[in-house]
Design an enzyme around this catalytic site. Sequence first.
Site, PDB file in Angstrom:
ATOM      1  N   SER A 131      24.687  54.212 -32.559  1.00 28.37           N
ATOM      2  CA  SER A 131      25.202  54.823 -33.790  1.00 28.37           C
ATOM      3  C   SER A 131      24.732  56.260 -33.991  1.00 28.37           C
ATOM      4  CB  SER A 131      24.747  54.007 -35.007  1.00 28.37           C
ATOM      5  OG  SER A 131      25.170  52.685 -34.885  1.00 28.37           O
ATOM      6  N   GLY A 136      29.490  55.564 -36.794  1.00 32.68           N
ATOM      7  CA  GLY A 136      28.928  54.218 -36.993  1.00 32.68           C
ATOM      8  C   GLY A 136      30.003  53.204 -36.636  1.00 32.68           C
ATOM      9  N   ASP A 243      29.570  41.683 -27.653  1.00 41.57           N
ATOM     10  CA  ASP A 243      30.299  40.419 -27.529  1.00 41.57           C
ATOM     11  C   ASP A 243      29.326  39.238 -27.361  1.00 41.57           C
ATOM     12  OD1 ASP A 243      33.160  39.921 -27.506  1.00 41.57           O
ATOM     13  OD2 ASP A 243      32.804  38.870 -25.612  1.00 41.57           O
ATOM     14  N   GLU A 367      26.024  46.038 -36.330  1.00 40.14           N
ATOM     15  CA  GLU A 367      26.826  45.437 -35.241  1.00 40.14           C
ATOM     16  C   GLU A 367      28.269  45.182 -35.693  1.00 40.14           C
ATOM     17  OE1 GLU A 367      25.075  42.574 -32.554  1.00 40.14           O
ATOM     18  OE2 GLU A 367      23.084  43.225 -33.170  1.00 40.14           O
TER      19      GLU A 367
HETATM   20  C1  LIG Z   1      19.225  47.796 -40.691  1.00 42.59           C
HETATM   21  C2  LIG Z   1      20.131  48.455 -39.709  1.00 42.59           C
HETATM   22  C3  LIG Z   1      19.817  48.437 -38.352  1.00 42.59           C
HETATM   23  C4  LIG Z   1      20.640  49.080 -37.420  1.00 42.59           C
HETATM   24  N1  LIG Z   1      20.262  49.093 -36.099  1.00 42.59           N
HETATM   25  C5  LIG Z   1      21.028  49.780 -35.205  1.00 42.59           C
HETATM   26  C6  LIG Z   1      20.616  49.879 -33.833  1.00 42.59           C
HETATM   27  O1  LIG Z   1      19.594  49.317 -33.415  1.00 42.59           O
HETATM   28  N2  LIG Z   1      21.378  50.603 -32.989  1.00 42.59           N
HETATM   29  C7  LIG Z   1      22.530  51.235 -33.398  1.00 42.59           C
HETATM   30  O2  LIG Z   1      23.163  51.876 -32.572  1.00 42.59           O
HETATM   31  N3  LIG Z   1      22.933  51.163 -34.700  1.00 42.59           N
HETATM   32  C8  LIG Z   1      22.222  50.459 -35.603  1.00 42.59           C
HETATM   33  N4  LIG Z   1      22.598  50.394 -36.922  1.00 42.59           N
HETATM   34  C9  LIG Z   1      23.790  51.132 -37.361  1.00 42.59           C
HETATM   35  C10 LIG Z   1      24.955  50.228 -37.713  1.00 42.59           C
HETATM   36  O3  LIG Z   1      25.515  49.649 -36.573  1.00 42.59           O
HETATM   37  C11 LIG Z   1      25.959  51.059 -38.545  1.00 42.59           C
HETATM   38  O4  LIG Z   1      25.343  51.302 -39.795  1.00 42.59           O
HETATM   39  C12 LIG Z   1      27.272  50.346 -38.721  1.00 42.59           C
HETATM   40  O5  LIG Z   1      27.996  50.327 -37.508  1.00 42.59           O
HETATM   41  C13 LIG Z   1      28.141  51.003 -39.795  1.00 42.59           C
HETATM   42  O6  LIG Z   1      28.257  52.356 -39.572  1.00 42.59           O
HETATM   43  P1  LIG Z   1      27.971  53.407 -40.779  1.00 42.59           P
HETATM   44  O7  LIG Z   1      26.688  53.082 -41.397  1.00 42.59           O
HETATM   45  O8  LIG Z   1      28.187  54.768 -40.241  1.00 42.59           O
HETATM   46  O9  LIG Z   1      29.088  53.096 -41.844  1.00 42.59           O
HETATM   47  P2  LIG Z   1      30.592  53.662 -41.840  1.00 42.59           P
HETATM   48  O10 LIG Z   1      31.130  53.637 -40.458  1.00 42.59           O
HETATM   49  O11 LIG Z   1      30.581  54.936 -42.604  1.00 42.59           O
HETATM   50  O12 LIG Z   1      31.310  52.546 -42.704  1.00 42.59           O
HETATM   51  C14 LIG Z   1      31.040  52.415 -44.110  1.00 42.59           C
HETATM   52  C15 LIG Z   1      31.761  51.215 -44.632  1.00 42.59           C
HETATM   53  O13 LIG Z   1      33.157  51.409 -44.471  1.00 42.59           O
HETATM   54  C16 LIG Z   1      33.783  50.151 -44.361  1.00 42.59           C
HETATM   55  N5  LIG Z   1      34.636  50.150 -43.167  1.00 42.59           N
HETATM   56  C17 LIG Z   1      34.290  50.466 -41.909  1.00 42.59           C
HETATM   57  N6  LIG Z   1      35.340  50.325 -41.078  1.00 42.59           N
HETATM   58  C18 LIG Z   1      36.369  49.898 -41.838  1.00 42.59           C
HETATM   59  C19 LIG Z   1      37.718  49.568 -41.571  1.00 42.59           C
HETATM   60  N7  LIG Z   1      38.216  49.645 -40.329  1.00 42.59           N
HETATM   61  N8  LIG Z   1      38.518  49.175 -42.616  1.00 42.59           N
HETATM   62  C20 LIG Z   1      38.019  49.096 -43.885  1.00 42.59           C
HETATM   63  N9  LIG Z   1      36.742  49.398 -44.188  1.00 42.59           N
HETATM   64  C21 LIG Z   1      35.943  49.805 -43.191  1.00 42.59           C
HETATM   65  C22 LIG Z   1      32.668  49.089 -44.256  1.00 42.59           C
HETATM   66  O14 LIG Z   1      32.451  48.505 -45.539  1.00 42.59           O
HETATM   67  C23 LIG Z   1      31.469  49.915 -43.882  1.00 42.59           C
HETATM   68  O15 LIG Z   1      30.253  49.322 -44.269  1.00 42.59           O
HETATM   69  C24 LIG Z   1      21.802  49.736 -37.857  1.00 42.59           C
HETATM   70  C25 LIG Z   1      22.139  49.732 -39.225  1.00 42.59           C
HETATM   71  C26 LIG Z   1      21.320  49.113 -40.132  1.00 42.59           C
HETATM   72  C27 LIG Z   1      21.699  49.143 -41.587  1.00 42.59           C
END
Ligand SMILES: Cc1cc2nc3c(=O)[nH]c(=O)nc-3n(C[C@H](O)[C@H](O)[C@H](O)COP(=O)(O)OP(=O)(O)OC[C@H]3O[C@@H](n4cnc5c(N)ncnc54)[C@H](O)[C@@H]3O)c2cc1C
Length: 387
Positions: A131, A136, A243, A367
């Site tokens: 990420s 994300g 997966d 994830e």
């Molecule tokens: C505690 C924690 C641990 C993590 N650990 C890791 C790690 O070890 N390695 C790593 O690489 N990442 C990690 N992450 C990152 C995590 O995978 C991302 O936070 C996640 O993929 C969401 O991305 P974002 O936060 O940028 O939210 P955004 O991509 O900005 O999305 C925000 C919100 O938009 C909504 N949304 C998203 N897509 C859609 C859609 N297609 N249609 C409608 N609504 C949608 C959802 O409600 C989402 O929560 C971690 C996150 C957390 C909170």
Amino acid sequence: MADKTFVDWPFFEDRHRELRHGLVAWCERHTFRHDDDVDEICREVVADLGKAGWLQYCVPAQWGGASDKLDVRSLALCRETLAYYSGLADFSFAMQGLGSGAISLFGSSSQCAQYLPKVAAGDAIAAFALSEAEAGSDVAAMQTSAKRTGDAYILNGEKTWISNGGIADFYCVFARTGEQPGSRGLSAFIVDGSNPGIVITERIETIAPHPLARISFNDCRVTAAARLGEPGDGFKIAMATLDVFRTTVGAAALGFARRALDEAVRHTSTRQLFGAPLSALQMTEESIADMATEIDASALLVYRSAWAKDSYQERVTREAAMAKLYATEAAQKIIDRAVQLFGGRGVTKGNIAESLYREIRALRIYEGASEVQKVIIARQTYRGENA
Ligand SMILES: Cc1cc2nc3c(=O)[nH]c(=O)nc-3n(C[C@H](O)[C@H](O)[C@H](O)COP(=O)(O)OP(=O)(O)OC[C@H]3O[C@@H](n4cnc5c(N)ncnc54)[C@H](O)[C@@H]3O)c2cc1C
């Protein structure tokens, strides 16, 4: 109390039942720390899990693991059981698997030999760095680059929300190598935590504390031998790894939910209200019935997905998405009901319902957020895949 007979379901073999019983017994004997030093707790718990042999389930047998290939039922049972006892123990176990999963699935013999036995022994801590602040849910928007120069790659960019960031011995890092546009131009690399090109730019604090960081790659040099798979395979490697592990996020949610149900049953059986136990009120029975039913529905989806992956299906994208979506959303509701049944105690710092309430929240985001899982399920349903 939460159902304990689920391991008798036909999804499981005797080796899974032995694993479950052994790990429950180990957790009952083990003292899990709950203070603020999350880095030290995670280092300790990884060492303890490694010594006790539980991290063997995170790597294939050839490299010190328990079975020929990653067995999703075992991973899920371990996560469910550990989550019941300790969020940080589940987190540490999960990251050993997720952080090294790309190596188990796509690593060369020398990459596997260098990293996986140490993961299984608890001698090396793993991390998965996909990420970024602007990438994300939309992985294809990734900006971190890896430029080939002779026999090396130079990585530049920034990753965020990286679990184990700051304490990991190595990171599986995804970066843009540019073979094609978007998701087809990414590659995966193993980067040692000691690499001078890695800087921990920020430690991130969350509602359920665990080691989490923003990480910069500043002219971070790795040899070409550190690349996993072929150039341009990065997206495929990330998705194949998820997966396997997405189902196990559902399993962790199930562990938190079962704990919430057990605690709610215990509390409502003894708490006296209006001259009788709280459990005698019909609305309490309704809550408990909903919790128990949703737990069984979650368990069926989680272990169906794990069994399908282990037994006959190369990809379980749809099943894993359903398992993660349903189990994490249900666990949130189940735990919220437990908080309600505990009354004021349920929101008091240190109460088990309060800590479960904080633990569960991130599982609906990482994830792949719940909305992303719904998109996956809907698209596969329209295409008729796995139907
Ligand atoms: C505690 C924690 C641990 C993590 N650990 C890791 C790690 O070890 N390695 C790593 O690489 N990442 C990690 N992450 C990152 C995590 O995978 C991302 O936070 C996640 O993929 C969401 O991305 P974002 O936060 O940028 O939210 P955004 O991509 O900005 O999305 C925000 C919100 O938009 C909504 N949304 C998203 N897509 C859609 C859609 N297609 N249609 C409608 N609504 C949608 C959802 O409600 C989402 O929560 C971690 C996150 C957390 C909170």
